[in-house]
Design a protein around this motif. Structure first.
Motif, PDB file in Angstrom:
ATOM      1  N   CYS A 218     -26.378  79.734  43.964  1.00  0.00           N
ATOM      2  CA  CYS A 218     -27.066  80.051  42.704  1.00  0.00           C
ATOM      3  C   CYS A 218     -26.885  81.512  42.310  1.00  0.00           C
ATOM      4  O   CYS A 218     -26.928  81.844  41.126  1.00  0.00           O
ATOM      5  N   THR A 219     -26.674  82.396  43.284  1.00  0.00           N
ATOM      6  CA  THR A 219     -26.435  83.802  42.952  1.00  0.00           C
ATOM      7  C   THR A 219     -25.013  84.022  42.451  1.00  0.00           C
ATOM      8  O   THR A 219     -24.737  85.024  41.785  1.00  0.00           O
ATOM      9  N   GLN A 220     -24.104  83.100  42.776  1.00  0.00           N
ATOM     10  CA  GLN A 220     -22.704  83.224  42.373  1.00  0.00           C
ATOM     11  C   GLN A 220     -22.394  82.419  41.118  1.00  0.00           C
ATOM     12  O   GLN A 220     -21.504  82.775  40.357  1.00  0.00           O
ATOM     13  N   TYR A 221     -23.123  81.329  40.935  1.00  0.00           N
ATOM     14  CA  TYR A 221     -22.928  80.436  39.791  1.00  0.00           C
ATOM     15  C   TYR A 221     -24.271  80.278  39.090  1.00  0.00           C
ATOM     16  O   TYR A 221     -25.088  79.435  39.472  1.00  0.00           O
ATOM     17  N   ARG A 222     -24.507  81.089  38.087  1.00  0.00           N
ATOM     18  CA  ARG A 222     -25.822  81.135  37.457  1.00  0.00           C
ATOM     19  C   ARG A 222     -26.221  79.802  36.824  1.00  0.00           C
ATOM     20  O   ARG A 222     -27.400  79.479  36.715  1.00  0.00           O
ATOM     21  N   PHE A 223     -25.237  79.004  36.404  1.00  0.00           N
ATOM     22  CA  PHE A 223     -25.573  77.733  35.750  1.00  0.00           C
ATOM     23  C   PHE A 223     -26.304  76.786  36.695  1.00  0.00           C
ATOM     24  O   PHE A 223     -26.980  75.862  36.242  1.00  0.00           O
ATOM     25  N   LEU A 224     -26.206  77.002  38.004  1.00  0.00           N
ATOM     26  CA  LEU A 224     -26.906  76.135  38.947  1.00  0.00           C
ATOM     27  C   LEU A 224     -28.428  76.285  38.853  1.00  0.00           C
ATOM     28  O   LEU A 224     -29.156  75.442  39.369  1.00  0.00           O
ATOM     29  N   SER A 225     -28.875  77.330  38.190  1.00  0.00           N
ATOM     30  CA  SER A 225     -30.318  77.527  37.986  1.00  0.00           C
ATOM     31  C   SER A 225     -30.808  76.919  36.676  1.00  0.00           C
ATOM     32  O   SER A 225     -31.992  77.034  36.346  1.00  0.00           O
ATOM     33  N   GLU A 226     -29.912  76.251  35.949  1.00  0.00           N
ATOM     34  CA  GLU A 226     -30.272  75.730  34.625  1.00  0.00           C
ATOM     35  C   GLU A 226     -30.755  74.286  34.651  1.00  0.00           C
ATOM     36  O   GLU A 226     -31.209  73.776  33.618  1.00  0.00           O
ATOM     37  N   PHE A 227     -30.678  73.601  35.785  1.00  0.00           N
ATOM     38  CA  PHE A 227     -31.130  72.208  35.836  1.00  0.00           C
ATOM     39  C   PHE A 227     -32.641  72.123  35.631  1.00  0.00           C
ATOM     40  O   PHE A 227     -33.391  72.991  36.065  1.00  0.00           O
ATOM     41  N   ASP A 228     -33.053  71.036  34.997  1.00  0.00           N
ATOM     42  CA  ASP A 228     -34.492  70.790  34.874  1.00  0.00           C
ATOM     43  C   ASP A 228     -35.110  70.484  36.238  1.00  0.00           C
ATOM     44  O   ASP A 228     -36.246  70.867  36.511  1.00  0.00           O
ATOM     45  N   ARG A 229     -34.350  69.798  37.085  1.00  0.00           N
ATOM     46  CA  ARG A 229     -34.757  69.556  38.463  1.00  0.00           C
ATOM     47  C   ARG A 229     -33.487  69.571  39.313  1.00  0.00           C
ATOM     48  O   ARG A 229     -32.459  69.033  38.892  1.00  0.00           O
ATOM     49  N   ALA A 230     -33.586  70.162  40.494  1.00  0.00           N
ATOM     50  CA  ALA A 230     -32.454  70.194  41.418  1.00  0.00           C
ATOM     51  C   ALA A 230     -32.872  69.528  42.725  1.00  0.00           C
ATOM     52  O   ALA A 230     -33.774  70.013  43.416  1.00  0.00           O
ATOM     53  N   TYR A 231     -32.221  68.418  43.025  1.00  0.00           N
ATOM     54  CA  TYR A 231     -32.488  67.681  44.261  1.00  0.00           C
ATOM     55  C   TYR A 231     -31.379  68.029  45.246  1.00  0.00           C
ATOM     56  O   TYR A 231     -30.233  67.611  45.076  1.00  0.00           O
ATOM     57  N   VAL A 232     -31.734  68.805  46.261  1.00  0.00           N
ATOM     58  CA  VAL A 232     -30.780  69.381  47.197  1.00  0.00           C
ATOM     59  C   VAL A 232     -31.018  68.761  48.568  1.00  0.00           C
ATOM     60  O   VAL A 232     -32.111  68.870  49.129  1.00  0.00           O
ATOM     61  N   SER A 233     -29.990  68.132  49.116  1.00  0.00           N
ATOM     62  CA  SER A 233     -30.163  67.366  50.354  1.00  0.00           C
ATOM     63  C   SER A 233     -30.715  68.207  51.492  1.00  0.00           C
ATOM     64  O   SER A 233     -31.526  67.728  52.293  1.00  0.00           O
ATOM     65  N   GLY A 234     -30.283  69.460  51.595  1.00  0.00           N
ATOM     66  CA  GLY A 234     -30.752  70.309  52.674  1.00  0.00           C
ATOM     67  C   GLY A 234     -32.240  70.559  52.636  1.00  0.00           C
ATOM     68  O   GLY A 234     -32.860  70.814  53.675  1.00  0.00           O
ATOM     69  N   ARG A 235     -32.831  70.481  51.452  1.00  0.00           N
ATOM     70  CA  ARG A 235     -34.285  70.618  51.307  1.00  0.00           C
ATOM     71  C   ARG A 235     -34.984  69.290  51.556  1.00  0.00           C
ATOM     72  O   ARG A 235     -36.151  69.271  51.951  1.00  0.00           O
ATOM     73  N   MET A 236     -34.283  68.212  51.283  1.00  0.00           N
ATOM     74  CA  MET A 236     -34.872  66.877  51.370  1.00  0.00           C
ATOM     75  C   MET A 236     -34.670  66.236  52.741  1.00  0.00           C
ATOM     76  O   MET A 236     -35.285  65.219  53.053  1.00  0.00           O
ATOM     77  N   ALA A 237     -33.784  66.843  53.552  1.00  0.00           N
ATOM     78  CA  ALA A 237     -33.494  66.371  54.918  1.00  0.00           C
ATOM     79  C   ALA A 237     -32.903  64.966  54.936  1.00  0.00           C
ATOM     80  O   ALA A 237     -33.101  64.214  55.883  1.00  0.00           O
ATOM     81  N   VAL A 238     -32.167  64.625  53.901  1.00  0.00           N
ATOM     82  CA  VAL A 238     -31.455  63.345  53.829  1.00  0.00           C
ATOM     83  C   VAL A 238     -30.273  63.545  52.889  1.00  0.00           C
ATOM     84  O   VAL A 238     -30.384  64.295  51.912  1.00  0.00           O
ATOM     85  N   ILE A 239     -29.134  62.906  53.201  1.00  0.00           N
ATOM     86  CA  ILE A 239     -27.945  63.112  52.381  1.00  0.00           C
ATOM     87  C   ILE A 239     -27.497  61.805  51.744  1.00  0.00           C
ATOM     88  O   ILE A 239     -27.757  60.721  52.255  1.00  0.00           O
ATOM     89  N   LYS A 240     -26.827  61.941  50.597  1.00  0.00           N
ATOM     90  CA  LYS A 240     -26.163  60.791  49.982  1.00  0.00           C
ATOM     91  C   LYS A 240     -25.098  60.285  50.940  1.00  0.00           C
ATOM     92  O   LYS A 240     -24.463  61.104  51.612  1.00  0.00           O
ATOM     93  N   PRO A 241     -24.876  58.992  51.047  1.00  0.00           N
ATOM     94  CA  PRO A 241     -25.428  57.915  50.215  1.00  0.00           C
ATOM     95  C   PRO A 241     -26.624  57.182  50.815  1.00  0.00           C
ATOM     96  O   PRO A 241     -26.842  56.014  50.500  1.00  0.00           O
ATOM     97  N   ASP A 242     -27.405  57.824  51.661  1.00  0.00           N
ATOM     98  CA  ASP A 242     -28.605  57.181  52.199  1.00  0.00           C
ATOM     99  C   ASP A 242     -29.508  56.758  51.034  1.00  0.00           C
ATOM    100  O   ASP A 242     -29.856  57.593  50.184  1.00  0.00           O
ATOM    101  N   PRO A 243     -29.921  55.491  50.964  1.00  0.00           N
ATOM    102  CA  PRO A 243     -30.763  55.041  49.854  1.00  0.00           C
ATOM    103  C   PRO A 243     -32.042  55.846  49.687  1.00  0.00           C
ATOM    104  O   PRO A 243     -32.578  55.944  48.579  1.00  0.00           O
ATOM    105  N   ARG A 244     -32.517  56.444  50.774  1.00  0.00           N
ATOM    106  CA  ARG A 244     -33.779  57.182  50.707  1.00  0.00           C
ATOM    107  C   ARG A 244     -33.705  58.351  49.731  1.00  0.00           C
ATOM    108  O   ARG A 244     -34.690  58.653  49.044  1.00  0.00           O
TER     109      ARG A 244
END
Length: 207
Positions: free
Chosen positions: A120-146
């Motif tokens: 986000c510090t290198q690519y400012r547009f990454l801060s423009e999402f209305d919501r950002a769902y980031v696997s590392g924060r959610m502790a689960v990765i795609k394609p896990d249905p969870r």
């Protein structure tokens, strides 16, 4: 077909090119890169980061475990921005055009928590999402249905109201299985056409 109420972007190879092999080819040559990637599961290492492991610690611990390749493994952290580049400008324009139209735009990405913060510090547009769902924060990765279920629960929208694009067929299939509208990203031109077909952008807005 239900009119999408929100659009969800993957990031790697949709908004930013993610081709680690290309970077390693430039430093080691193709033969050297193939030898490294055969000896060390760098993508498996990255999956652990995407699932919540610390970015620097995971890379540097892997380097310690493979002393022959320690310097090259540490490039994954030390030169990460060179692995994750360049930005895909037309996709970024499409994201911004959707937001200009008032369409909620989310990210759903396999990405480490601290590596995303750095990105986000290198690519400012990454801060423009209305919501950002980031696997590392959610502790689960795609394609896990969870992970898709967690997005639904958080945003409060029904599955068929979500339009999702990703470059990986397995991630798309998992979203489709939950009832999401999906587009397999193979280039920004096709994605632009899909957004026009969905009635979310006009031809001129998607140009």
């Amino acid at each position: 077909m239900v009119q999408p109420q929100a659009v969800i972007f993957d990031i790697g190879n949709v908004l930013i090119e993610w081709q680690p092999e290309r970077y390693y080819d430039s430093r080691l040559g193709e033969a050297g890169r193939r030898e490294l990637f055969a000896a060390v599961d760098l993508h498996g290492m990255n999956d652990r980061i995407d699932a919540g492991a610390r970015f620097r610690d995971t890379v540097y611990d892997t380097a310690e475990d493979h002393p022959r390749w320690a310097t090259e493994i540490r490039w994954w952290f030390d030169h990460w921005i060179d692995l994750a580049s360049p930005r895909i400008d037309r996709s970024i324009r499409l994201m911004r055009a959707l937001r200009q139209r008032g369409v909620p735009v989310f990210a759903l990405t396999n990405f480490g928590d601290d590596s995303f913060a750095y990105a986000c510090t290198q690519y400012r547009f990454l801060s423009e999402f209305d919501r950002a769902y980031v696997s590392g924060r959610m502790a689960v990765i795609k394609p896990d249905p969870r992970i898709y279920e967690m997005v639904e629960q958080d945003c409060g929208l029904p599955p068929d109201a979500l339009l999702f694009t990703d470059d990986r067929a397995d991630n798309i299939a998992a979203a489709s299985a939950r009832g999401w509208q999906v587009h397999h990203f193979k280039g920004a031109d096709g994605w632009a056409a899909a957004l026009v077909a969905a009635g979310l952008l006009t031809e001129s807005e998607a140009a």
